[in-house]
Scaffold this active site. Sequence first.
Site, PDB file in Angstrom:
ATOM      1  N   ASP A 125     -53.127   6.001  11.966  1.00 37.31           N
ATOM      2  CA  ASP A 125     -52.647   6.886  10.903  1.00 37.31           C
ATOM      3  C   ASP A 125     -51.138   7.100  11.071  1.00 37.31           C
ATOM      4  O   ASP A 125     -50.655   7.365  12.181  1.00 37.31           O
ATOM      5  CB  ASP A 125     -53.369   8.231  10.972  1.00 37.31           C
ATOM      6  CG  ASP A 125     -52.992   9.134   9.812  1.00 37.31           C
ATOM      7  OD1 ASP A 125     -53.611   8.985   8.744  1.00 37.31           O
ATOM      8  OD2 ASP A 125     -52.087   9.981   9.988  1.00 37.31           O
ATOM      9  N   ILE A 126     -50.379   6.919   9.958  1.00 38.73           N
ATOM     10  CA  ILE A 126     -48.928   7.138  10.017  1.00 38.73           C
ATOM     11  C   ILE A 126     -48.668   8.656  10.055  1.00 38.73           C
ATOM     12  O   ILE A 126     -49.126   9.392   9.176  1.00 38.73           O
ATOM     13  CB  ILE A 126     -48.231   6.504   8.804  1.00 38.73           C
ATOM     14  CG1 ILE A 126     -48.468   4.978   8.785  1.00 38.73           C
ATOM     15  CG2 ILE A 126     -46.732   6.796   8.820  1.00 38.73           C
ATOM     16  CD1 ILE A 126     -47.902   4.276   7.576  1.00 38.73           C
TER      17      ILE A 126
ATOM     18  N   GLU B 109     -52.605   6.330   4.065  1.00 36.28           N
ATOM     19  CA  GLU B 109     -51.704   5.883   5.130  1.00 36.28           C
ATOM     20  C   GLU B 109     -52.465   5.493   6.389  1.00 36.28           C
ATOM     21  O   GLU B 109     -51.870   5.395   7.477  1.00 36.28           O
ATOM     22  CB  GLU B 109     -50.688   6.986   5.464  1.00 36.28           C
ATOM     23  CG  GLU B 109     -51.275   8.235   6.087  1.00 36.28           C
ATOM     24  CD  GLU B 109     -51.702   9.277   5.066  1.00 36.28           C
ATOM     25  OE1 GLU B 109     -51.759  10.460   5.435  1.00 36.28           O
ATOM     26  OE2 GLU B 109     -51.969   8.926   3.904  1.00 36.28           O
TER      27      GLU B 109
END
Length: 529
Positions: free
Chosen positions: A401-402, A444
């Site tokens: 996950d960004i 994301e």
Amino acid sequence: MLSLISTIGLSLFLKRKTAGILKNDKSPMGKESIEYRDFDPESESAGDGRIISHYLDLMSGTDDEMEDLLRVAKKAVLADSVNFFMSSGGILRLRCSTDEAAGIIPSQGGLLQLCFEEKKYFVSSDMSEERQTAGYLKKDRISSLVAVPVVDGNFPLGVMTADSMRVHAFSGADGDTLQMFAKQLTTILQRERLYPQIKRSYDTLKILNEESSKLLSSLDENIIVQNLIEGAYKIAATEIIFFTVKGREVEILYGKDLSLREGKIFNTKGTVLDMAAKNKGPVYISDVRDYRSPIMPFKMDRVNSVFLLPMFYERNLLGILSLLLERTNALSSYQRELIEVLGNQASISIANARFHAEIERLAVTDGLTGLFNHRHFQERLAHEFNRLGRFSAPVSLLLIDIDYFKKINDTYGHPVGDLVLKRVANIIRKTVRNIDIPARYGGEEFAVVLVGTDEKGAVNMGERLRKTVMDTKFESDKNTFSVTVSIGISTYEGEAMKKEELVDKADKALYQAKGNGRNRSVLWSDVAG
């Protein structure tokens, strides 16, 4: 009288040949016959191939046909025997005779040789009195002889003779009759010379039809190219290569009798191969020995002629089919035309295969990042679990996950956010192995299935990805910024587990990574402990 005898003789001869034609299809009476009907060019017959094959079989039986003709001629002129001597290397040799038991031996010279050289017929009614020799020997005495030249235009093919033990057995009329039979012999010999050419053409067209059908039977480009090369090899048995083209470089996709030792990718600059691609047309060099420009981007051993066929679909160059031949002038124009037809068919098939592959790729690919989409990720993960049911091997899952992605969008705008997603996806693609399964999980988030990887290997891969992203500089207009990711890791190593459990554990480990400050990798077993 002469005309009547000739007509009867030829009719008897043709009767047997017609009988041969008439014994192919069974009639209701149990005998074999063939149905004659008007030819309709619009209709298609499933038996066309059978009819042509039968016609070729009839053409091939020339010796039997000539013997039949000689037997009819023997009856027409009331001879003891009728013989045909055929020229071979300038020497007259017995080809066939009505009297095989006579032991006929050409002795050269005599009326036989004179007839052949002067190309006109001779009639001798009393050989002893005229002090002439026949030019061949046989068991019985030859008292009378007719010798008729067998010619094709002005070219002598041989001599047809009729002999008899009787004195004054033949007249000029018999010579005229035998001349008519000699003309029929010429027709048979003409057809005999044509037979190999027709047979070769028929066989080649059969190959073309069969190989063209194979090109339509697959949507796999590799199989299509293999079928293309196998088909071309049947037309011209030689070394054959198919190149795919990438700018100035070519890659060998498949080869037949390939003798290359090093590498499969070559630069084509300055070669005839490159020229053929630019000119968009076939190139045939019948003798390459004195050719100044290099033909191929590699050394060619024992190659003296080449045929290069660039294959296009619309304006797109799909590849180049290359035939490397040991002999000079090795390919006829007919062979080149057949290979071009085969190549054109293959071009359509390759274009269809690539279009189909692109449709399939789009169906499983995320449009923004180019990674697999969520649906395909689930399918591949399920496939791995089915495979693990048969083989005991670990599999690990990374959920990535960004960090603070919403803040990136709010600060730099959504176009920059999309660029960040693409860059992170590209880092994932370049870092994981070819056998691993990288996907955009949603928003994301990304996922990577690490095939055959245990906990330790998964943690190492997760950390490598995290550090690579962290060390990468991202740009927006004149601003430079950094991005970090959080990673949750879970591993299946033989315990009873469903794929949903593997995903759930990785998701919980990711939640732990984000809750503990982000920019870190967390293993599910550490969370559970």
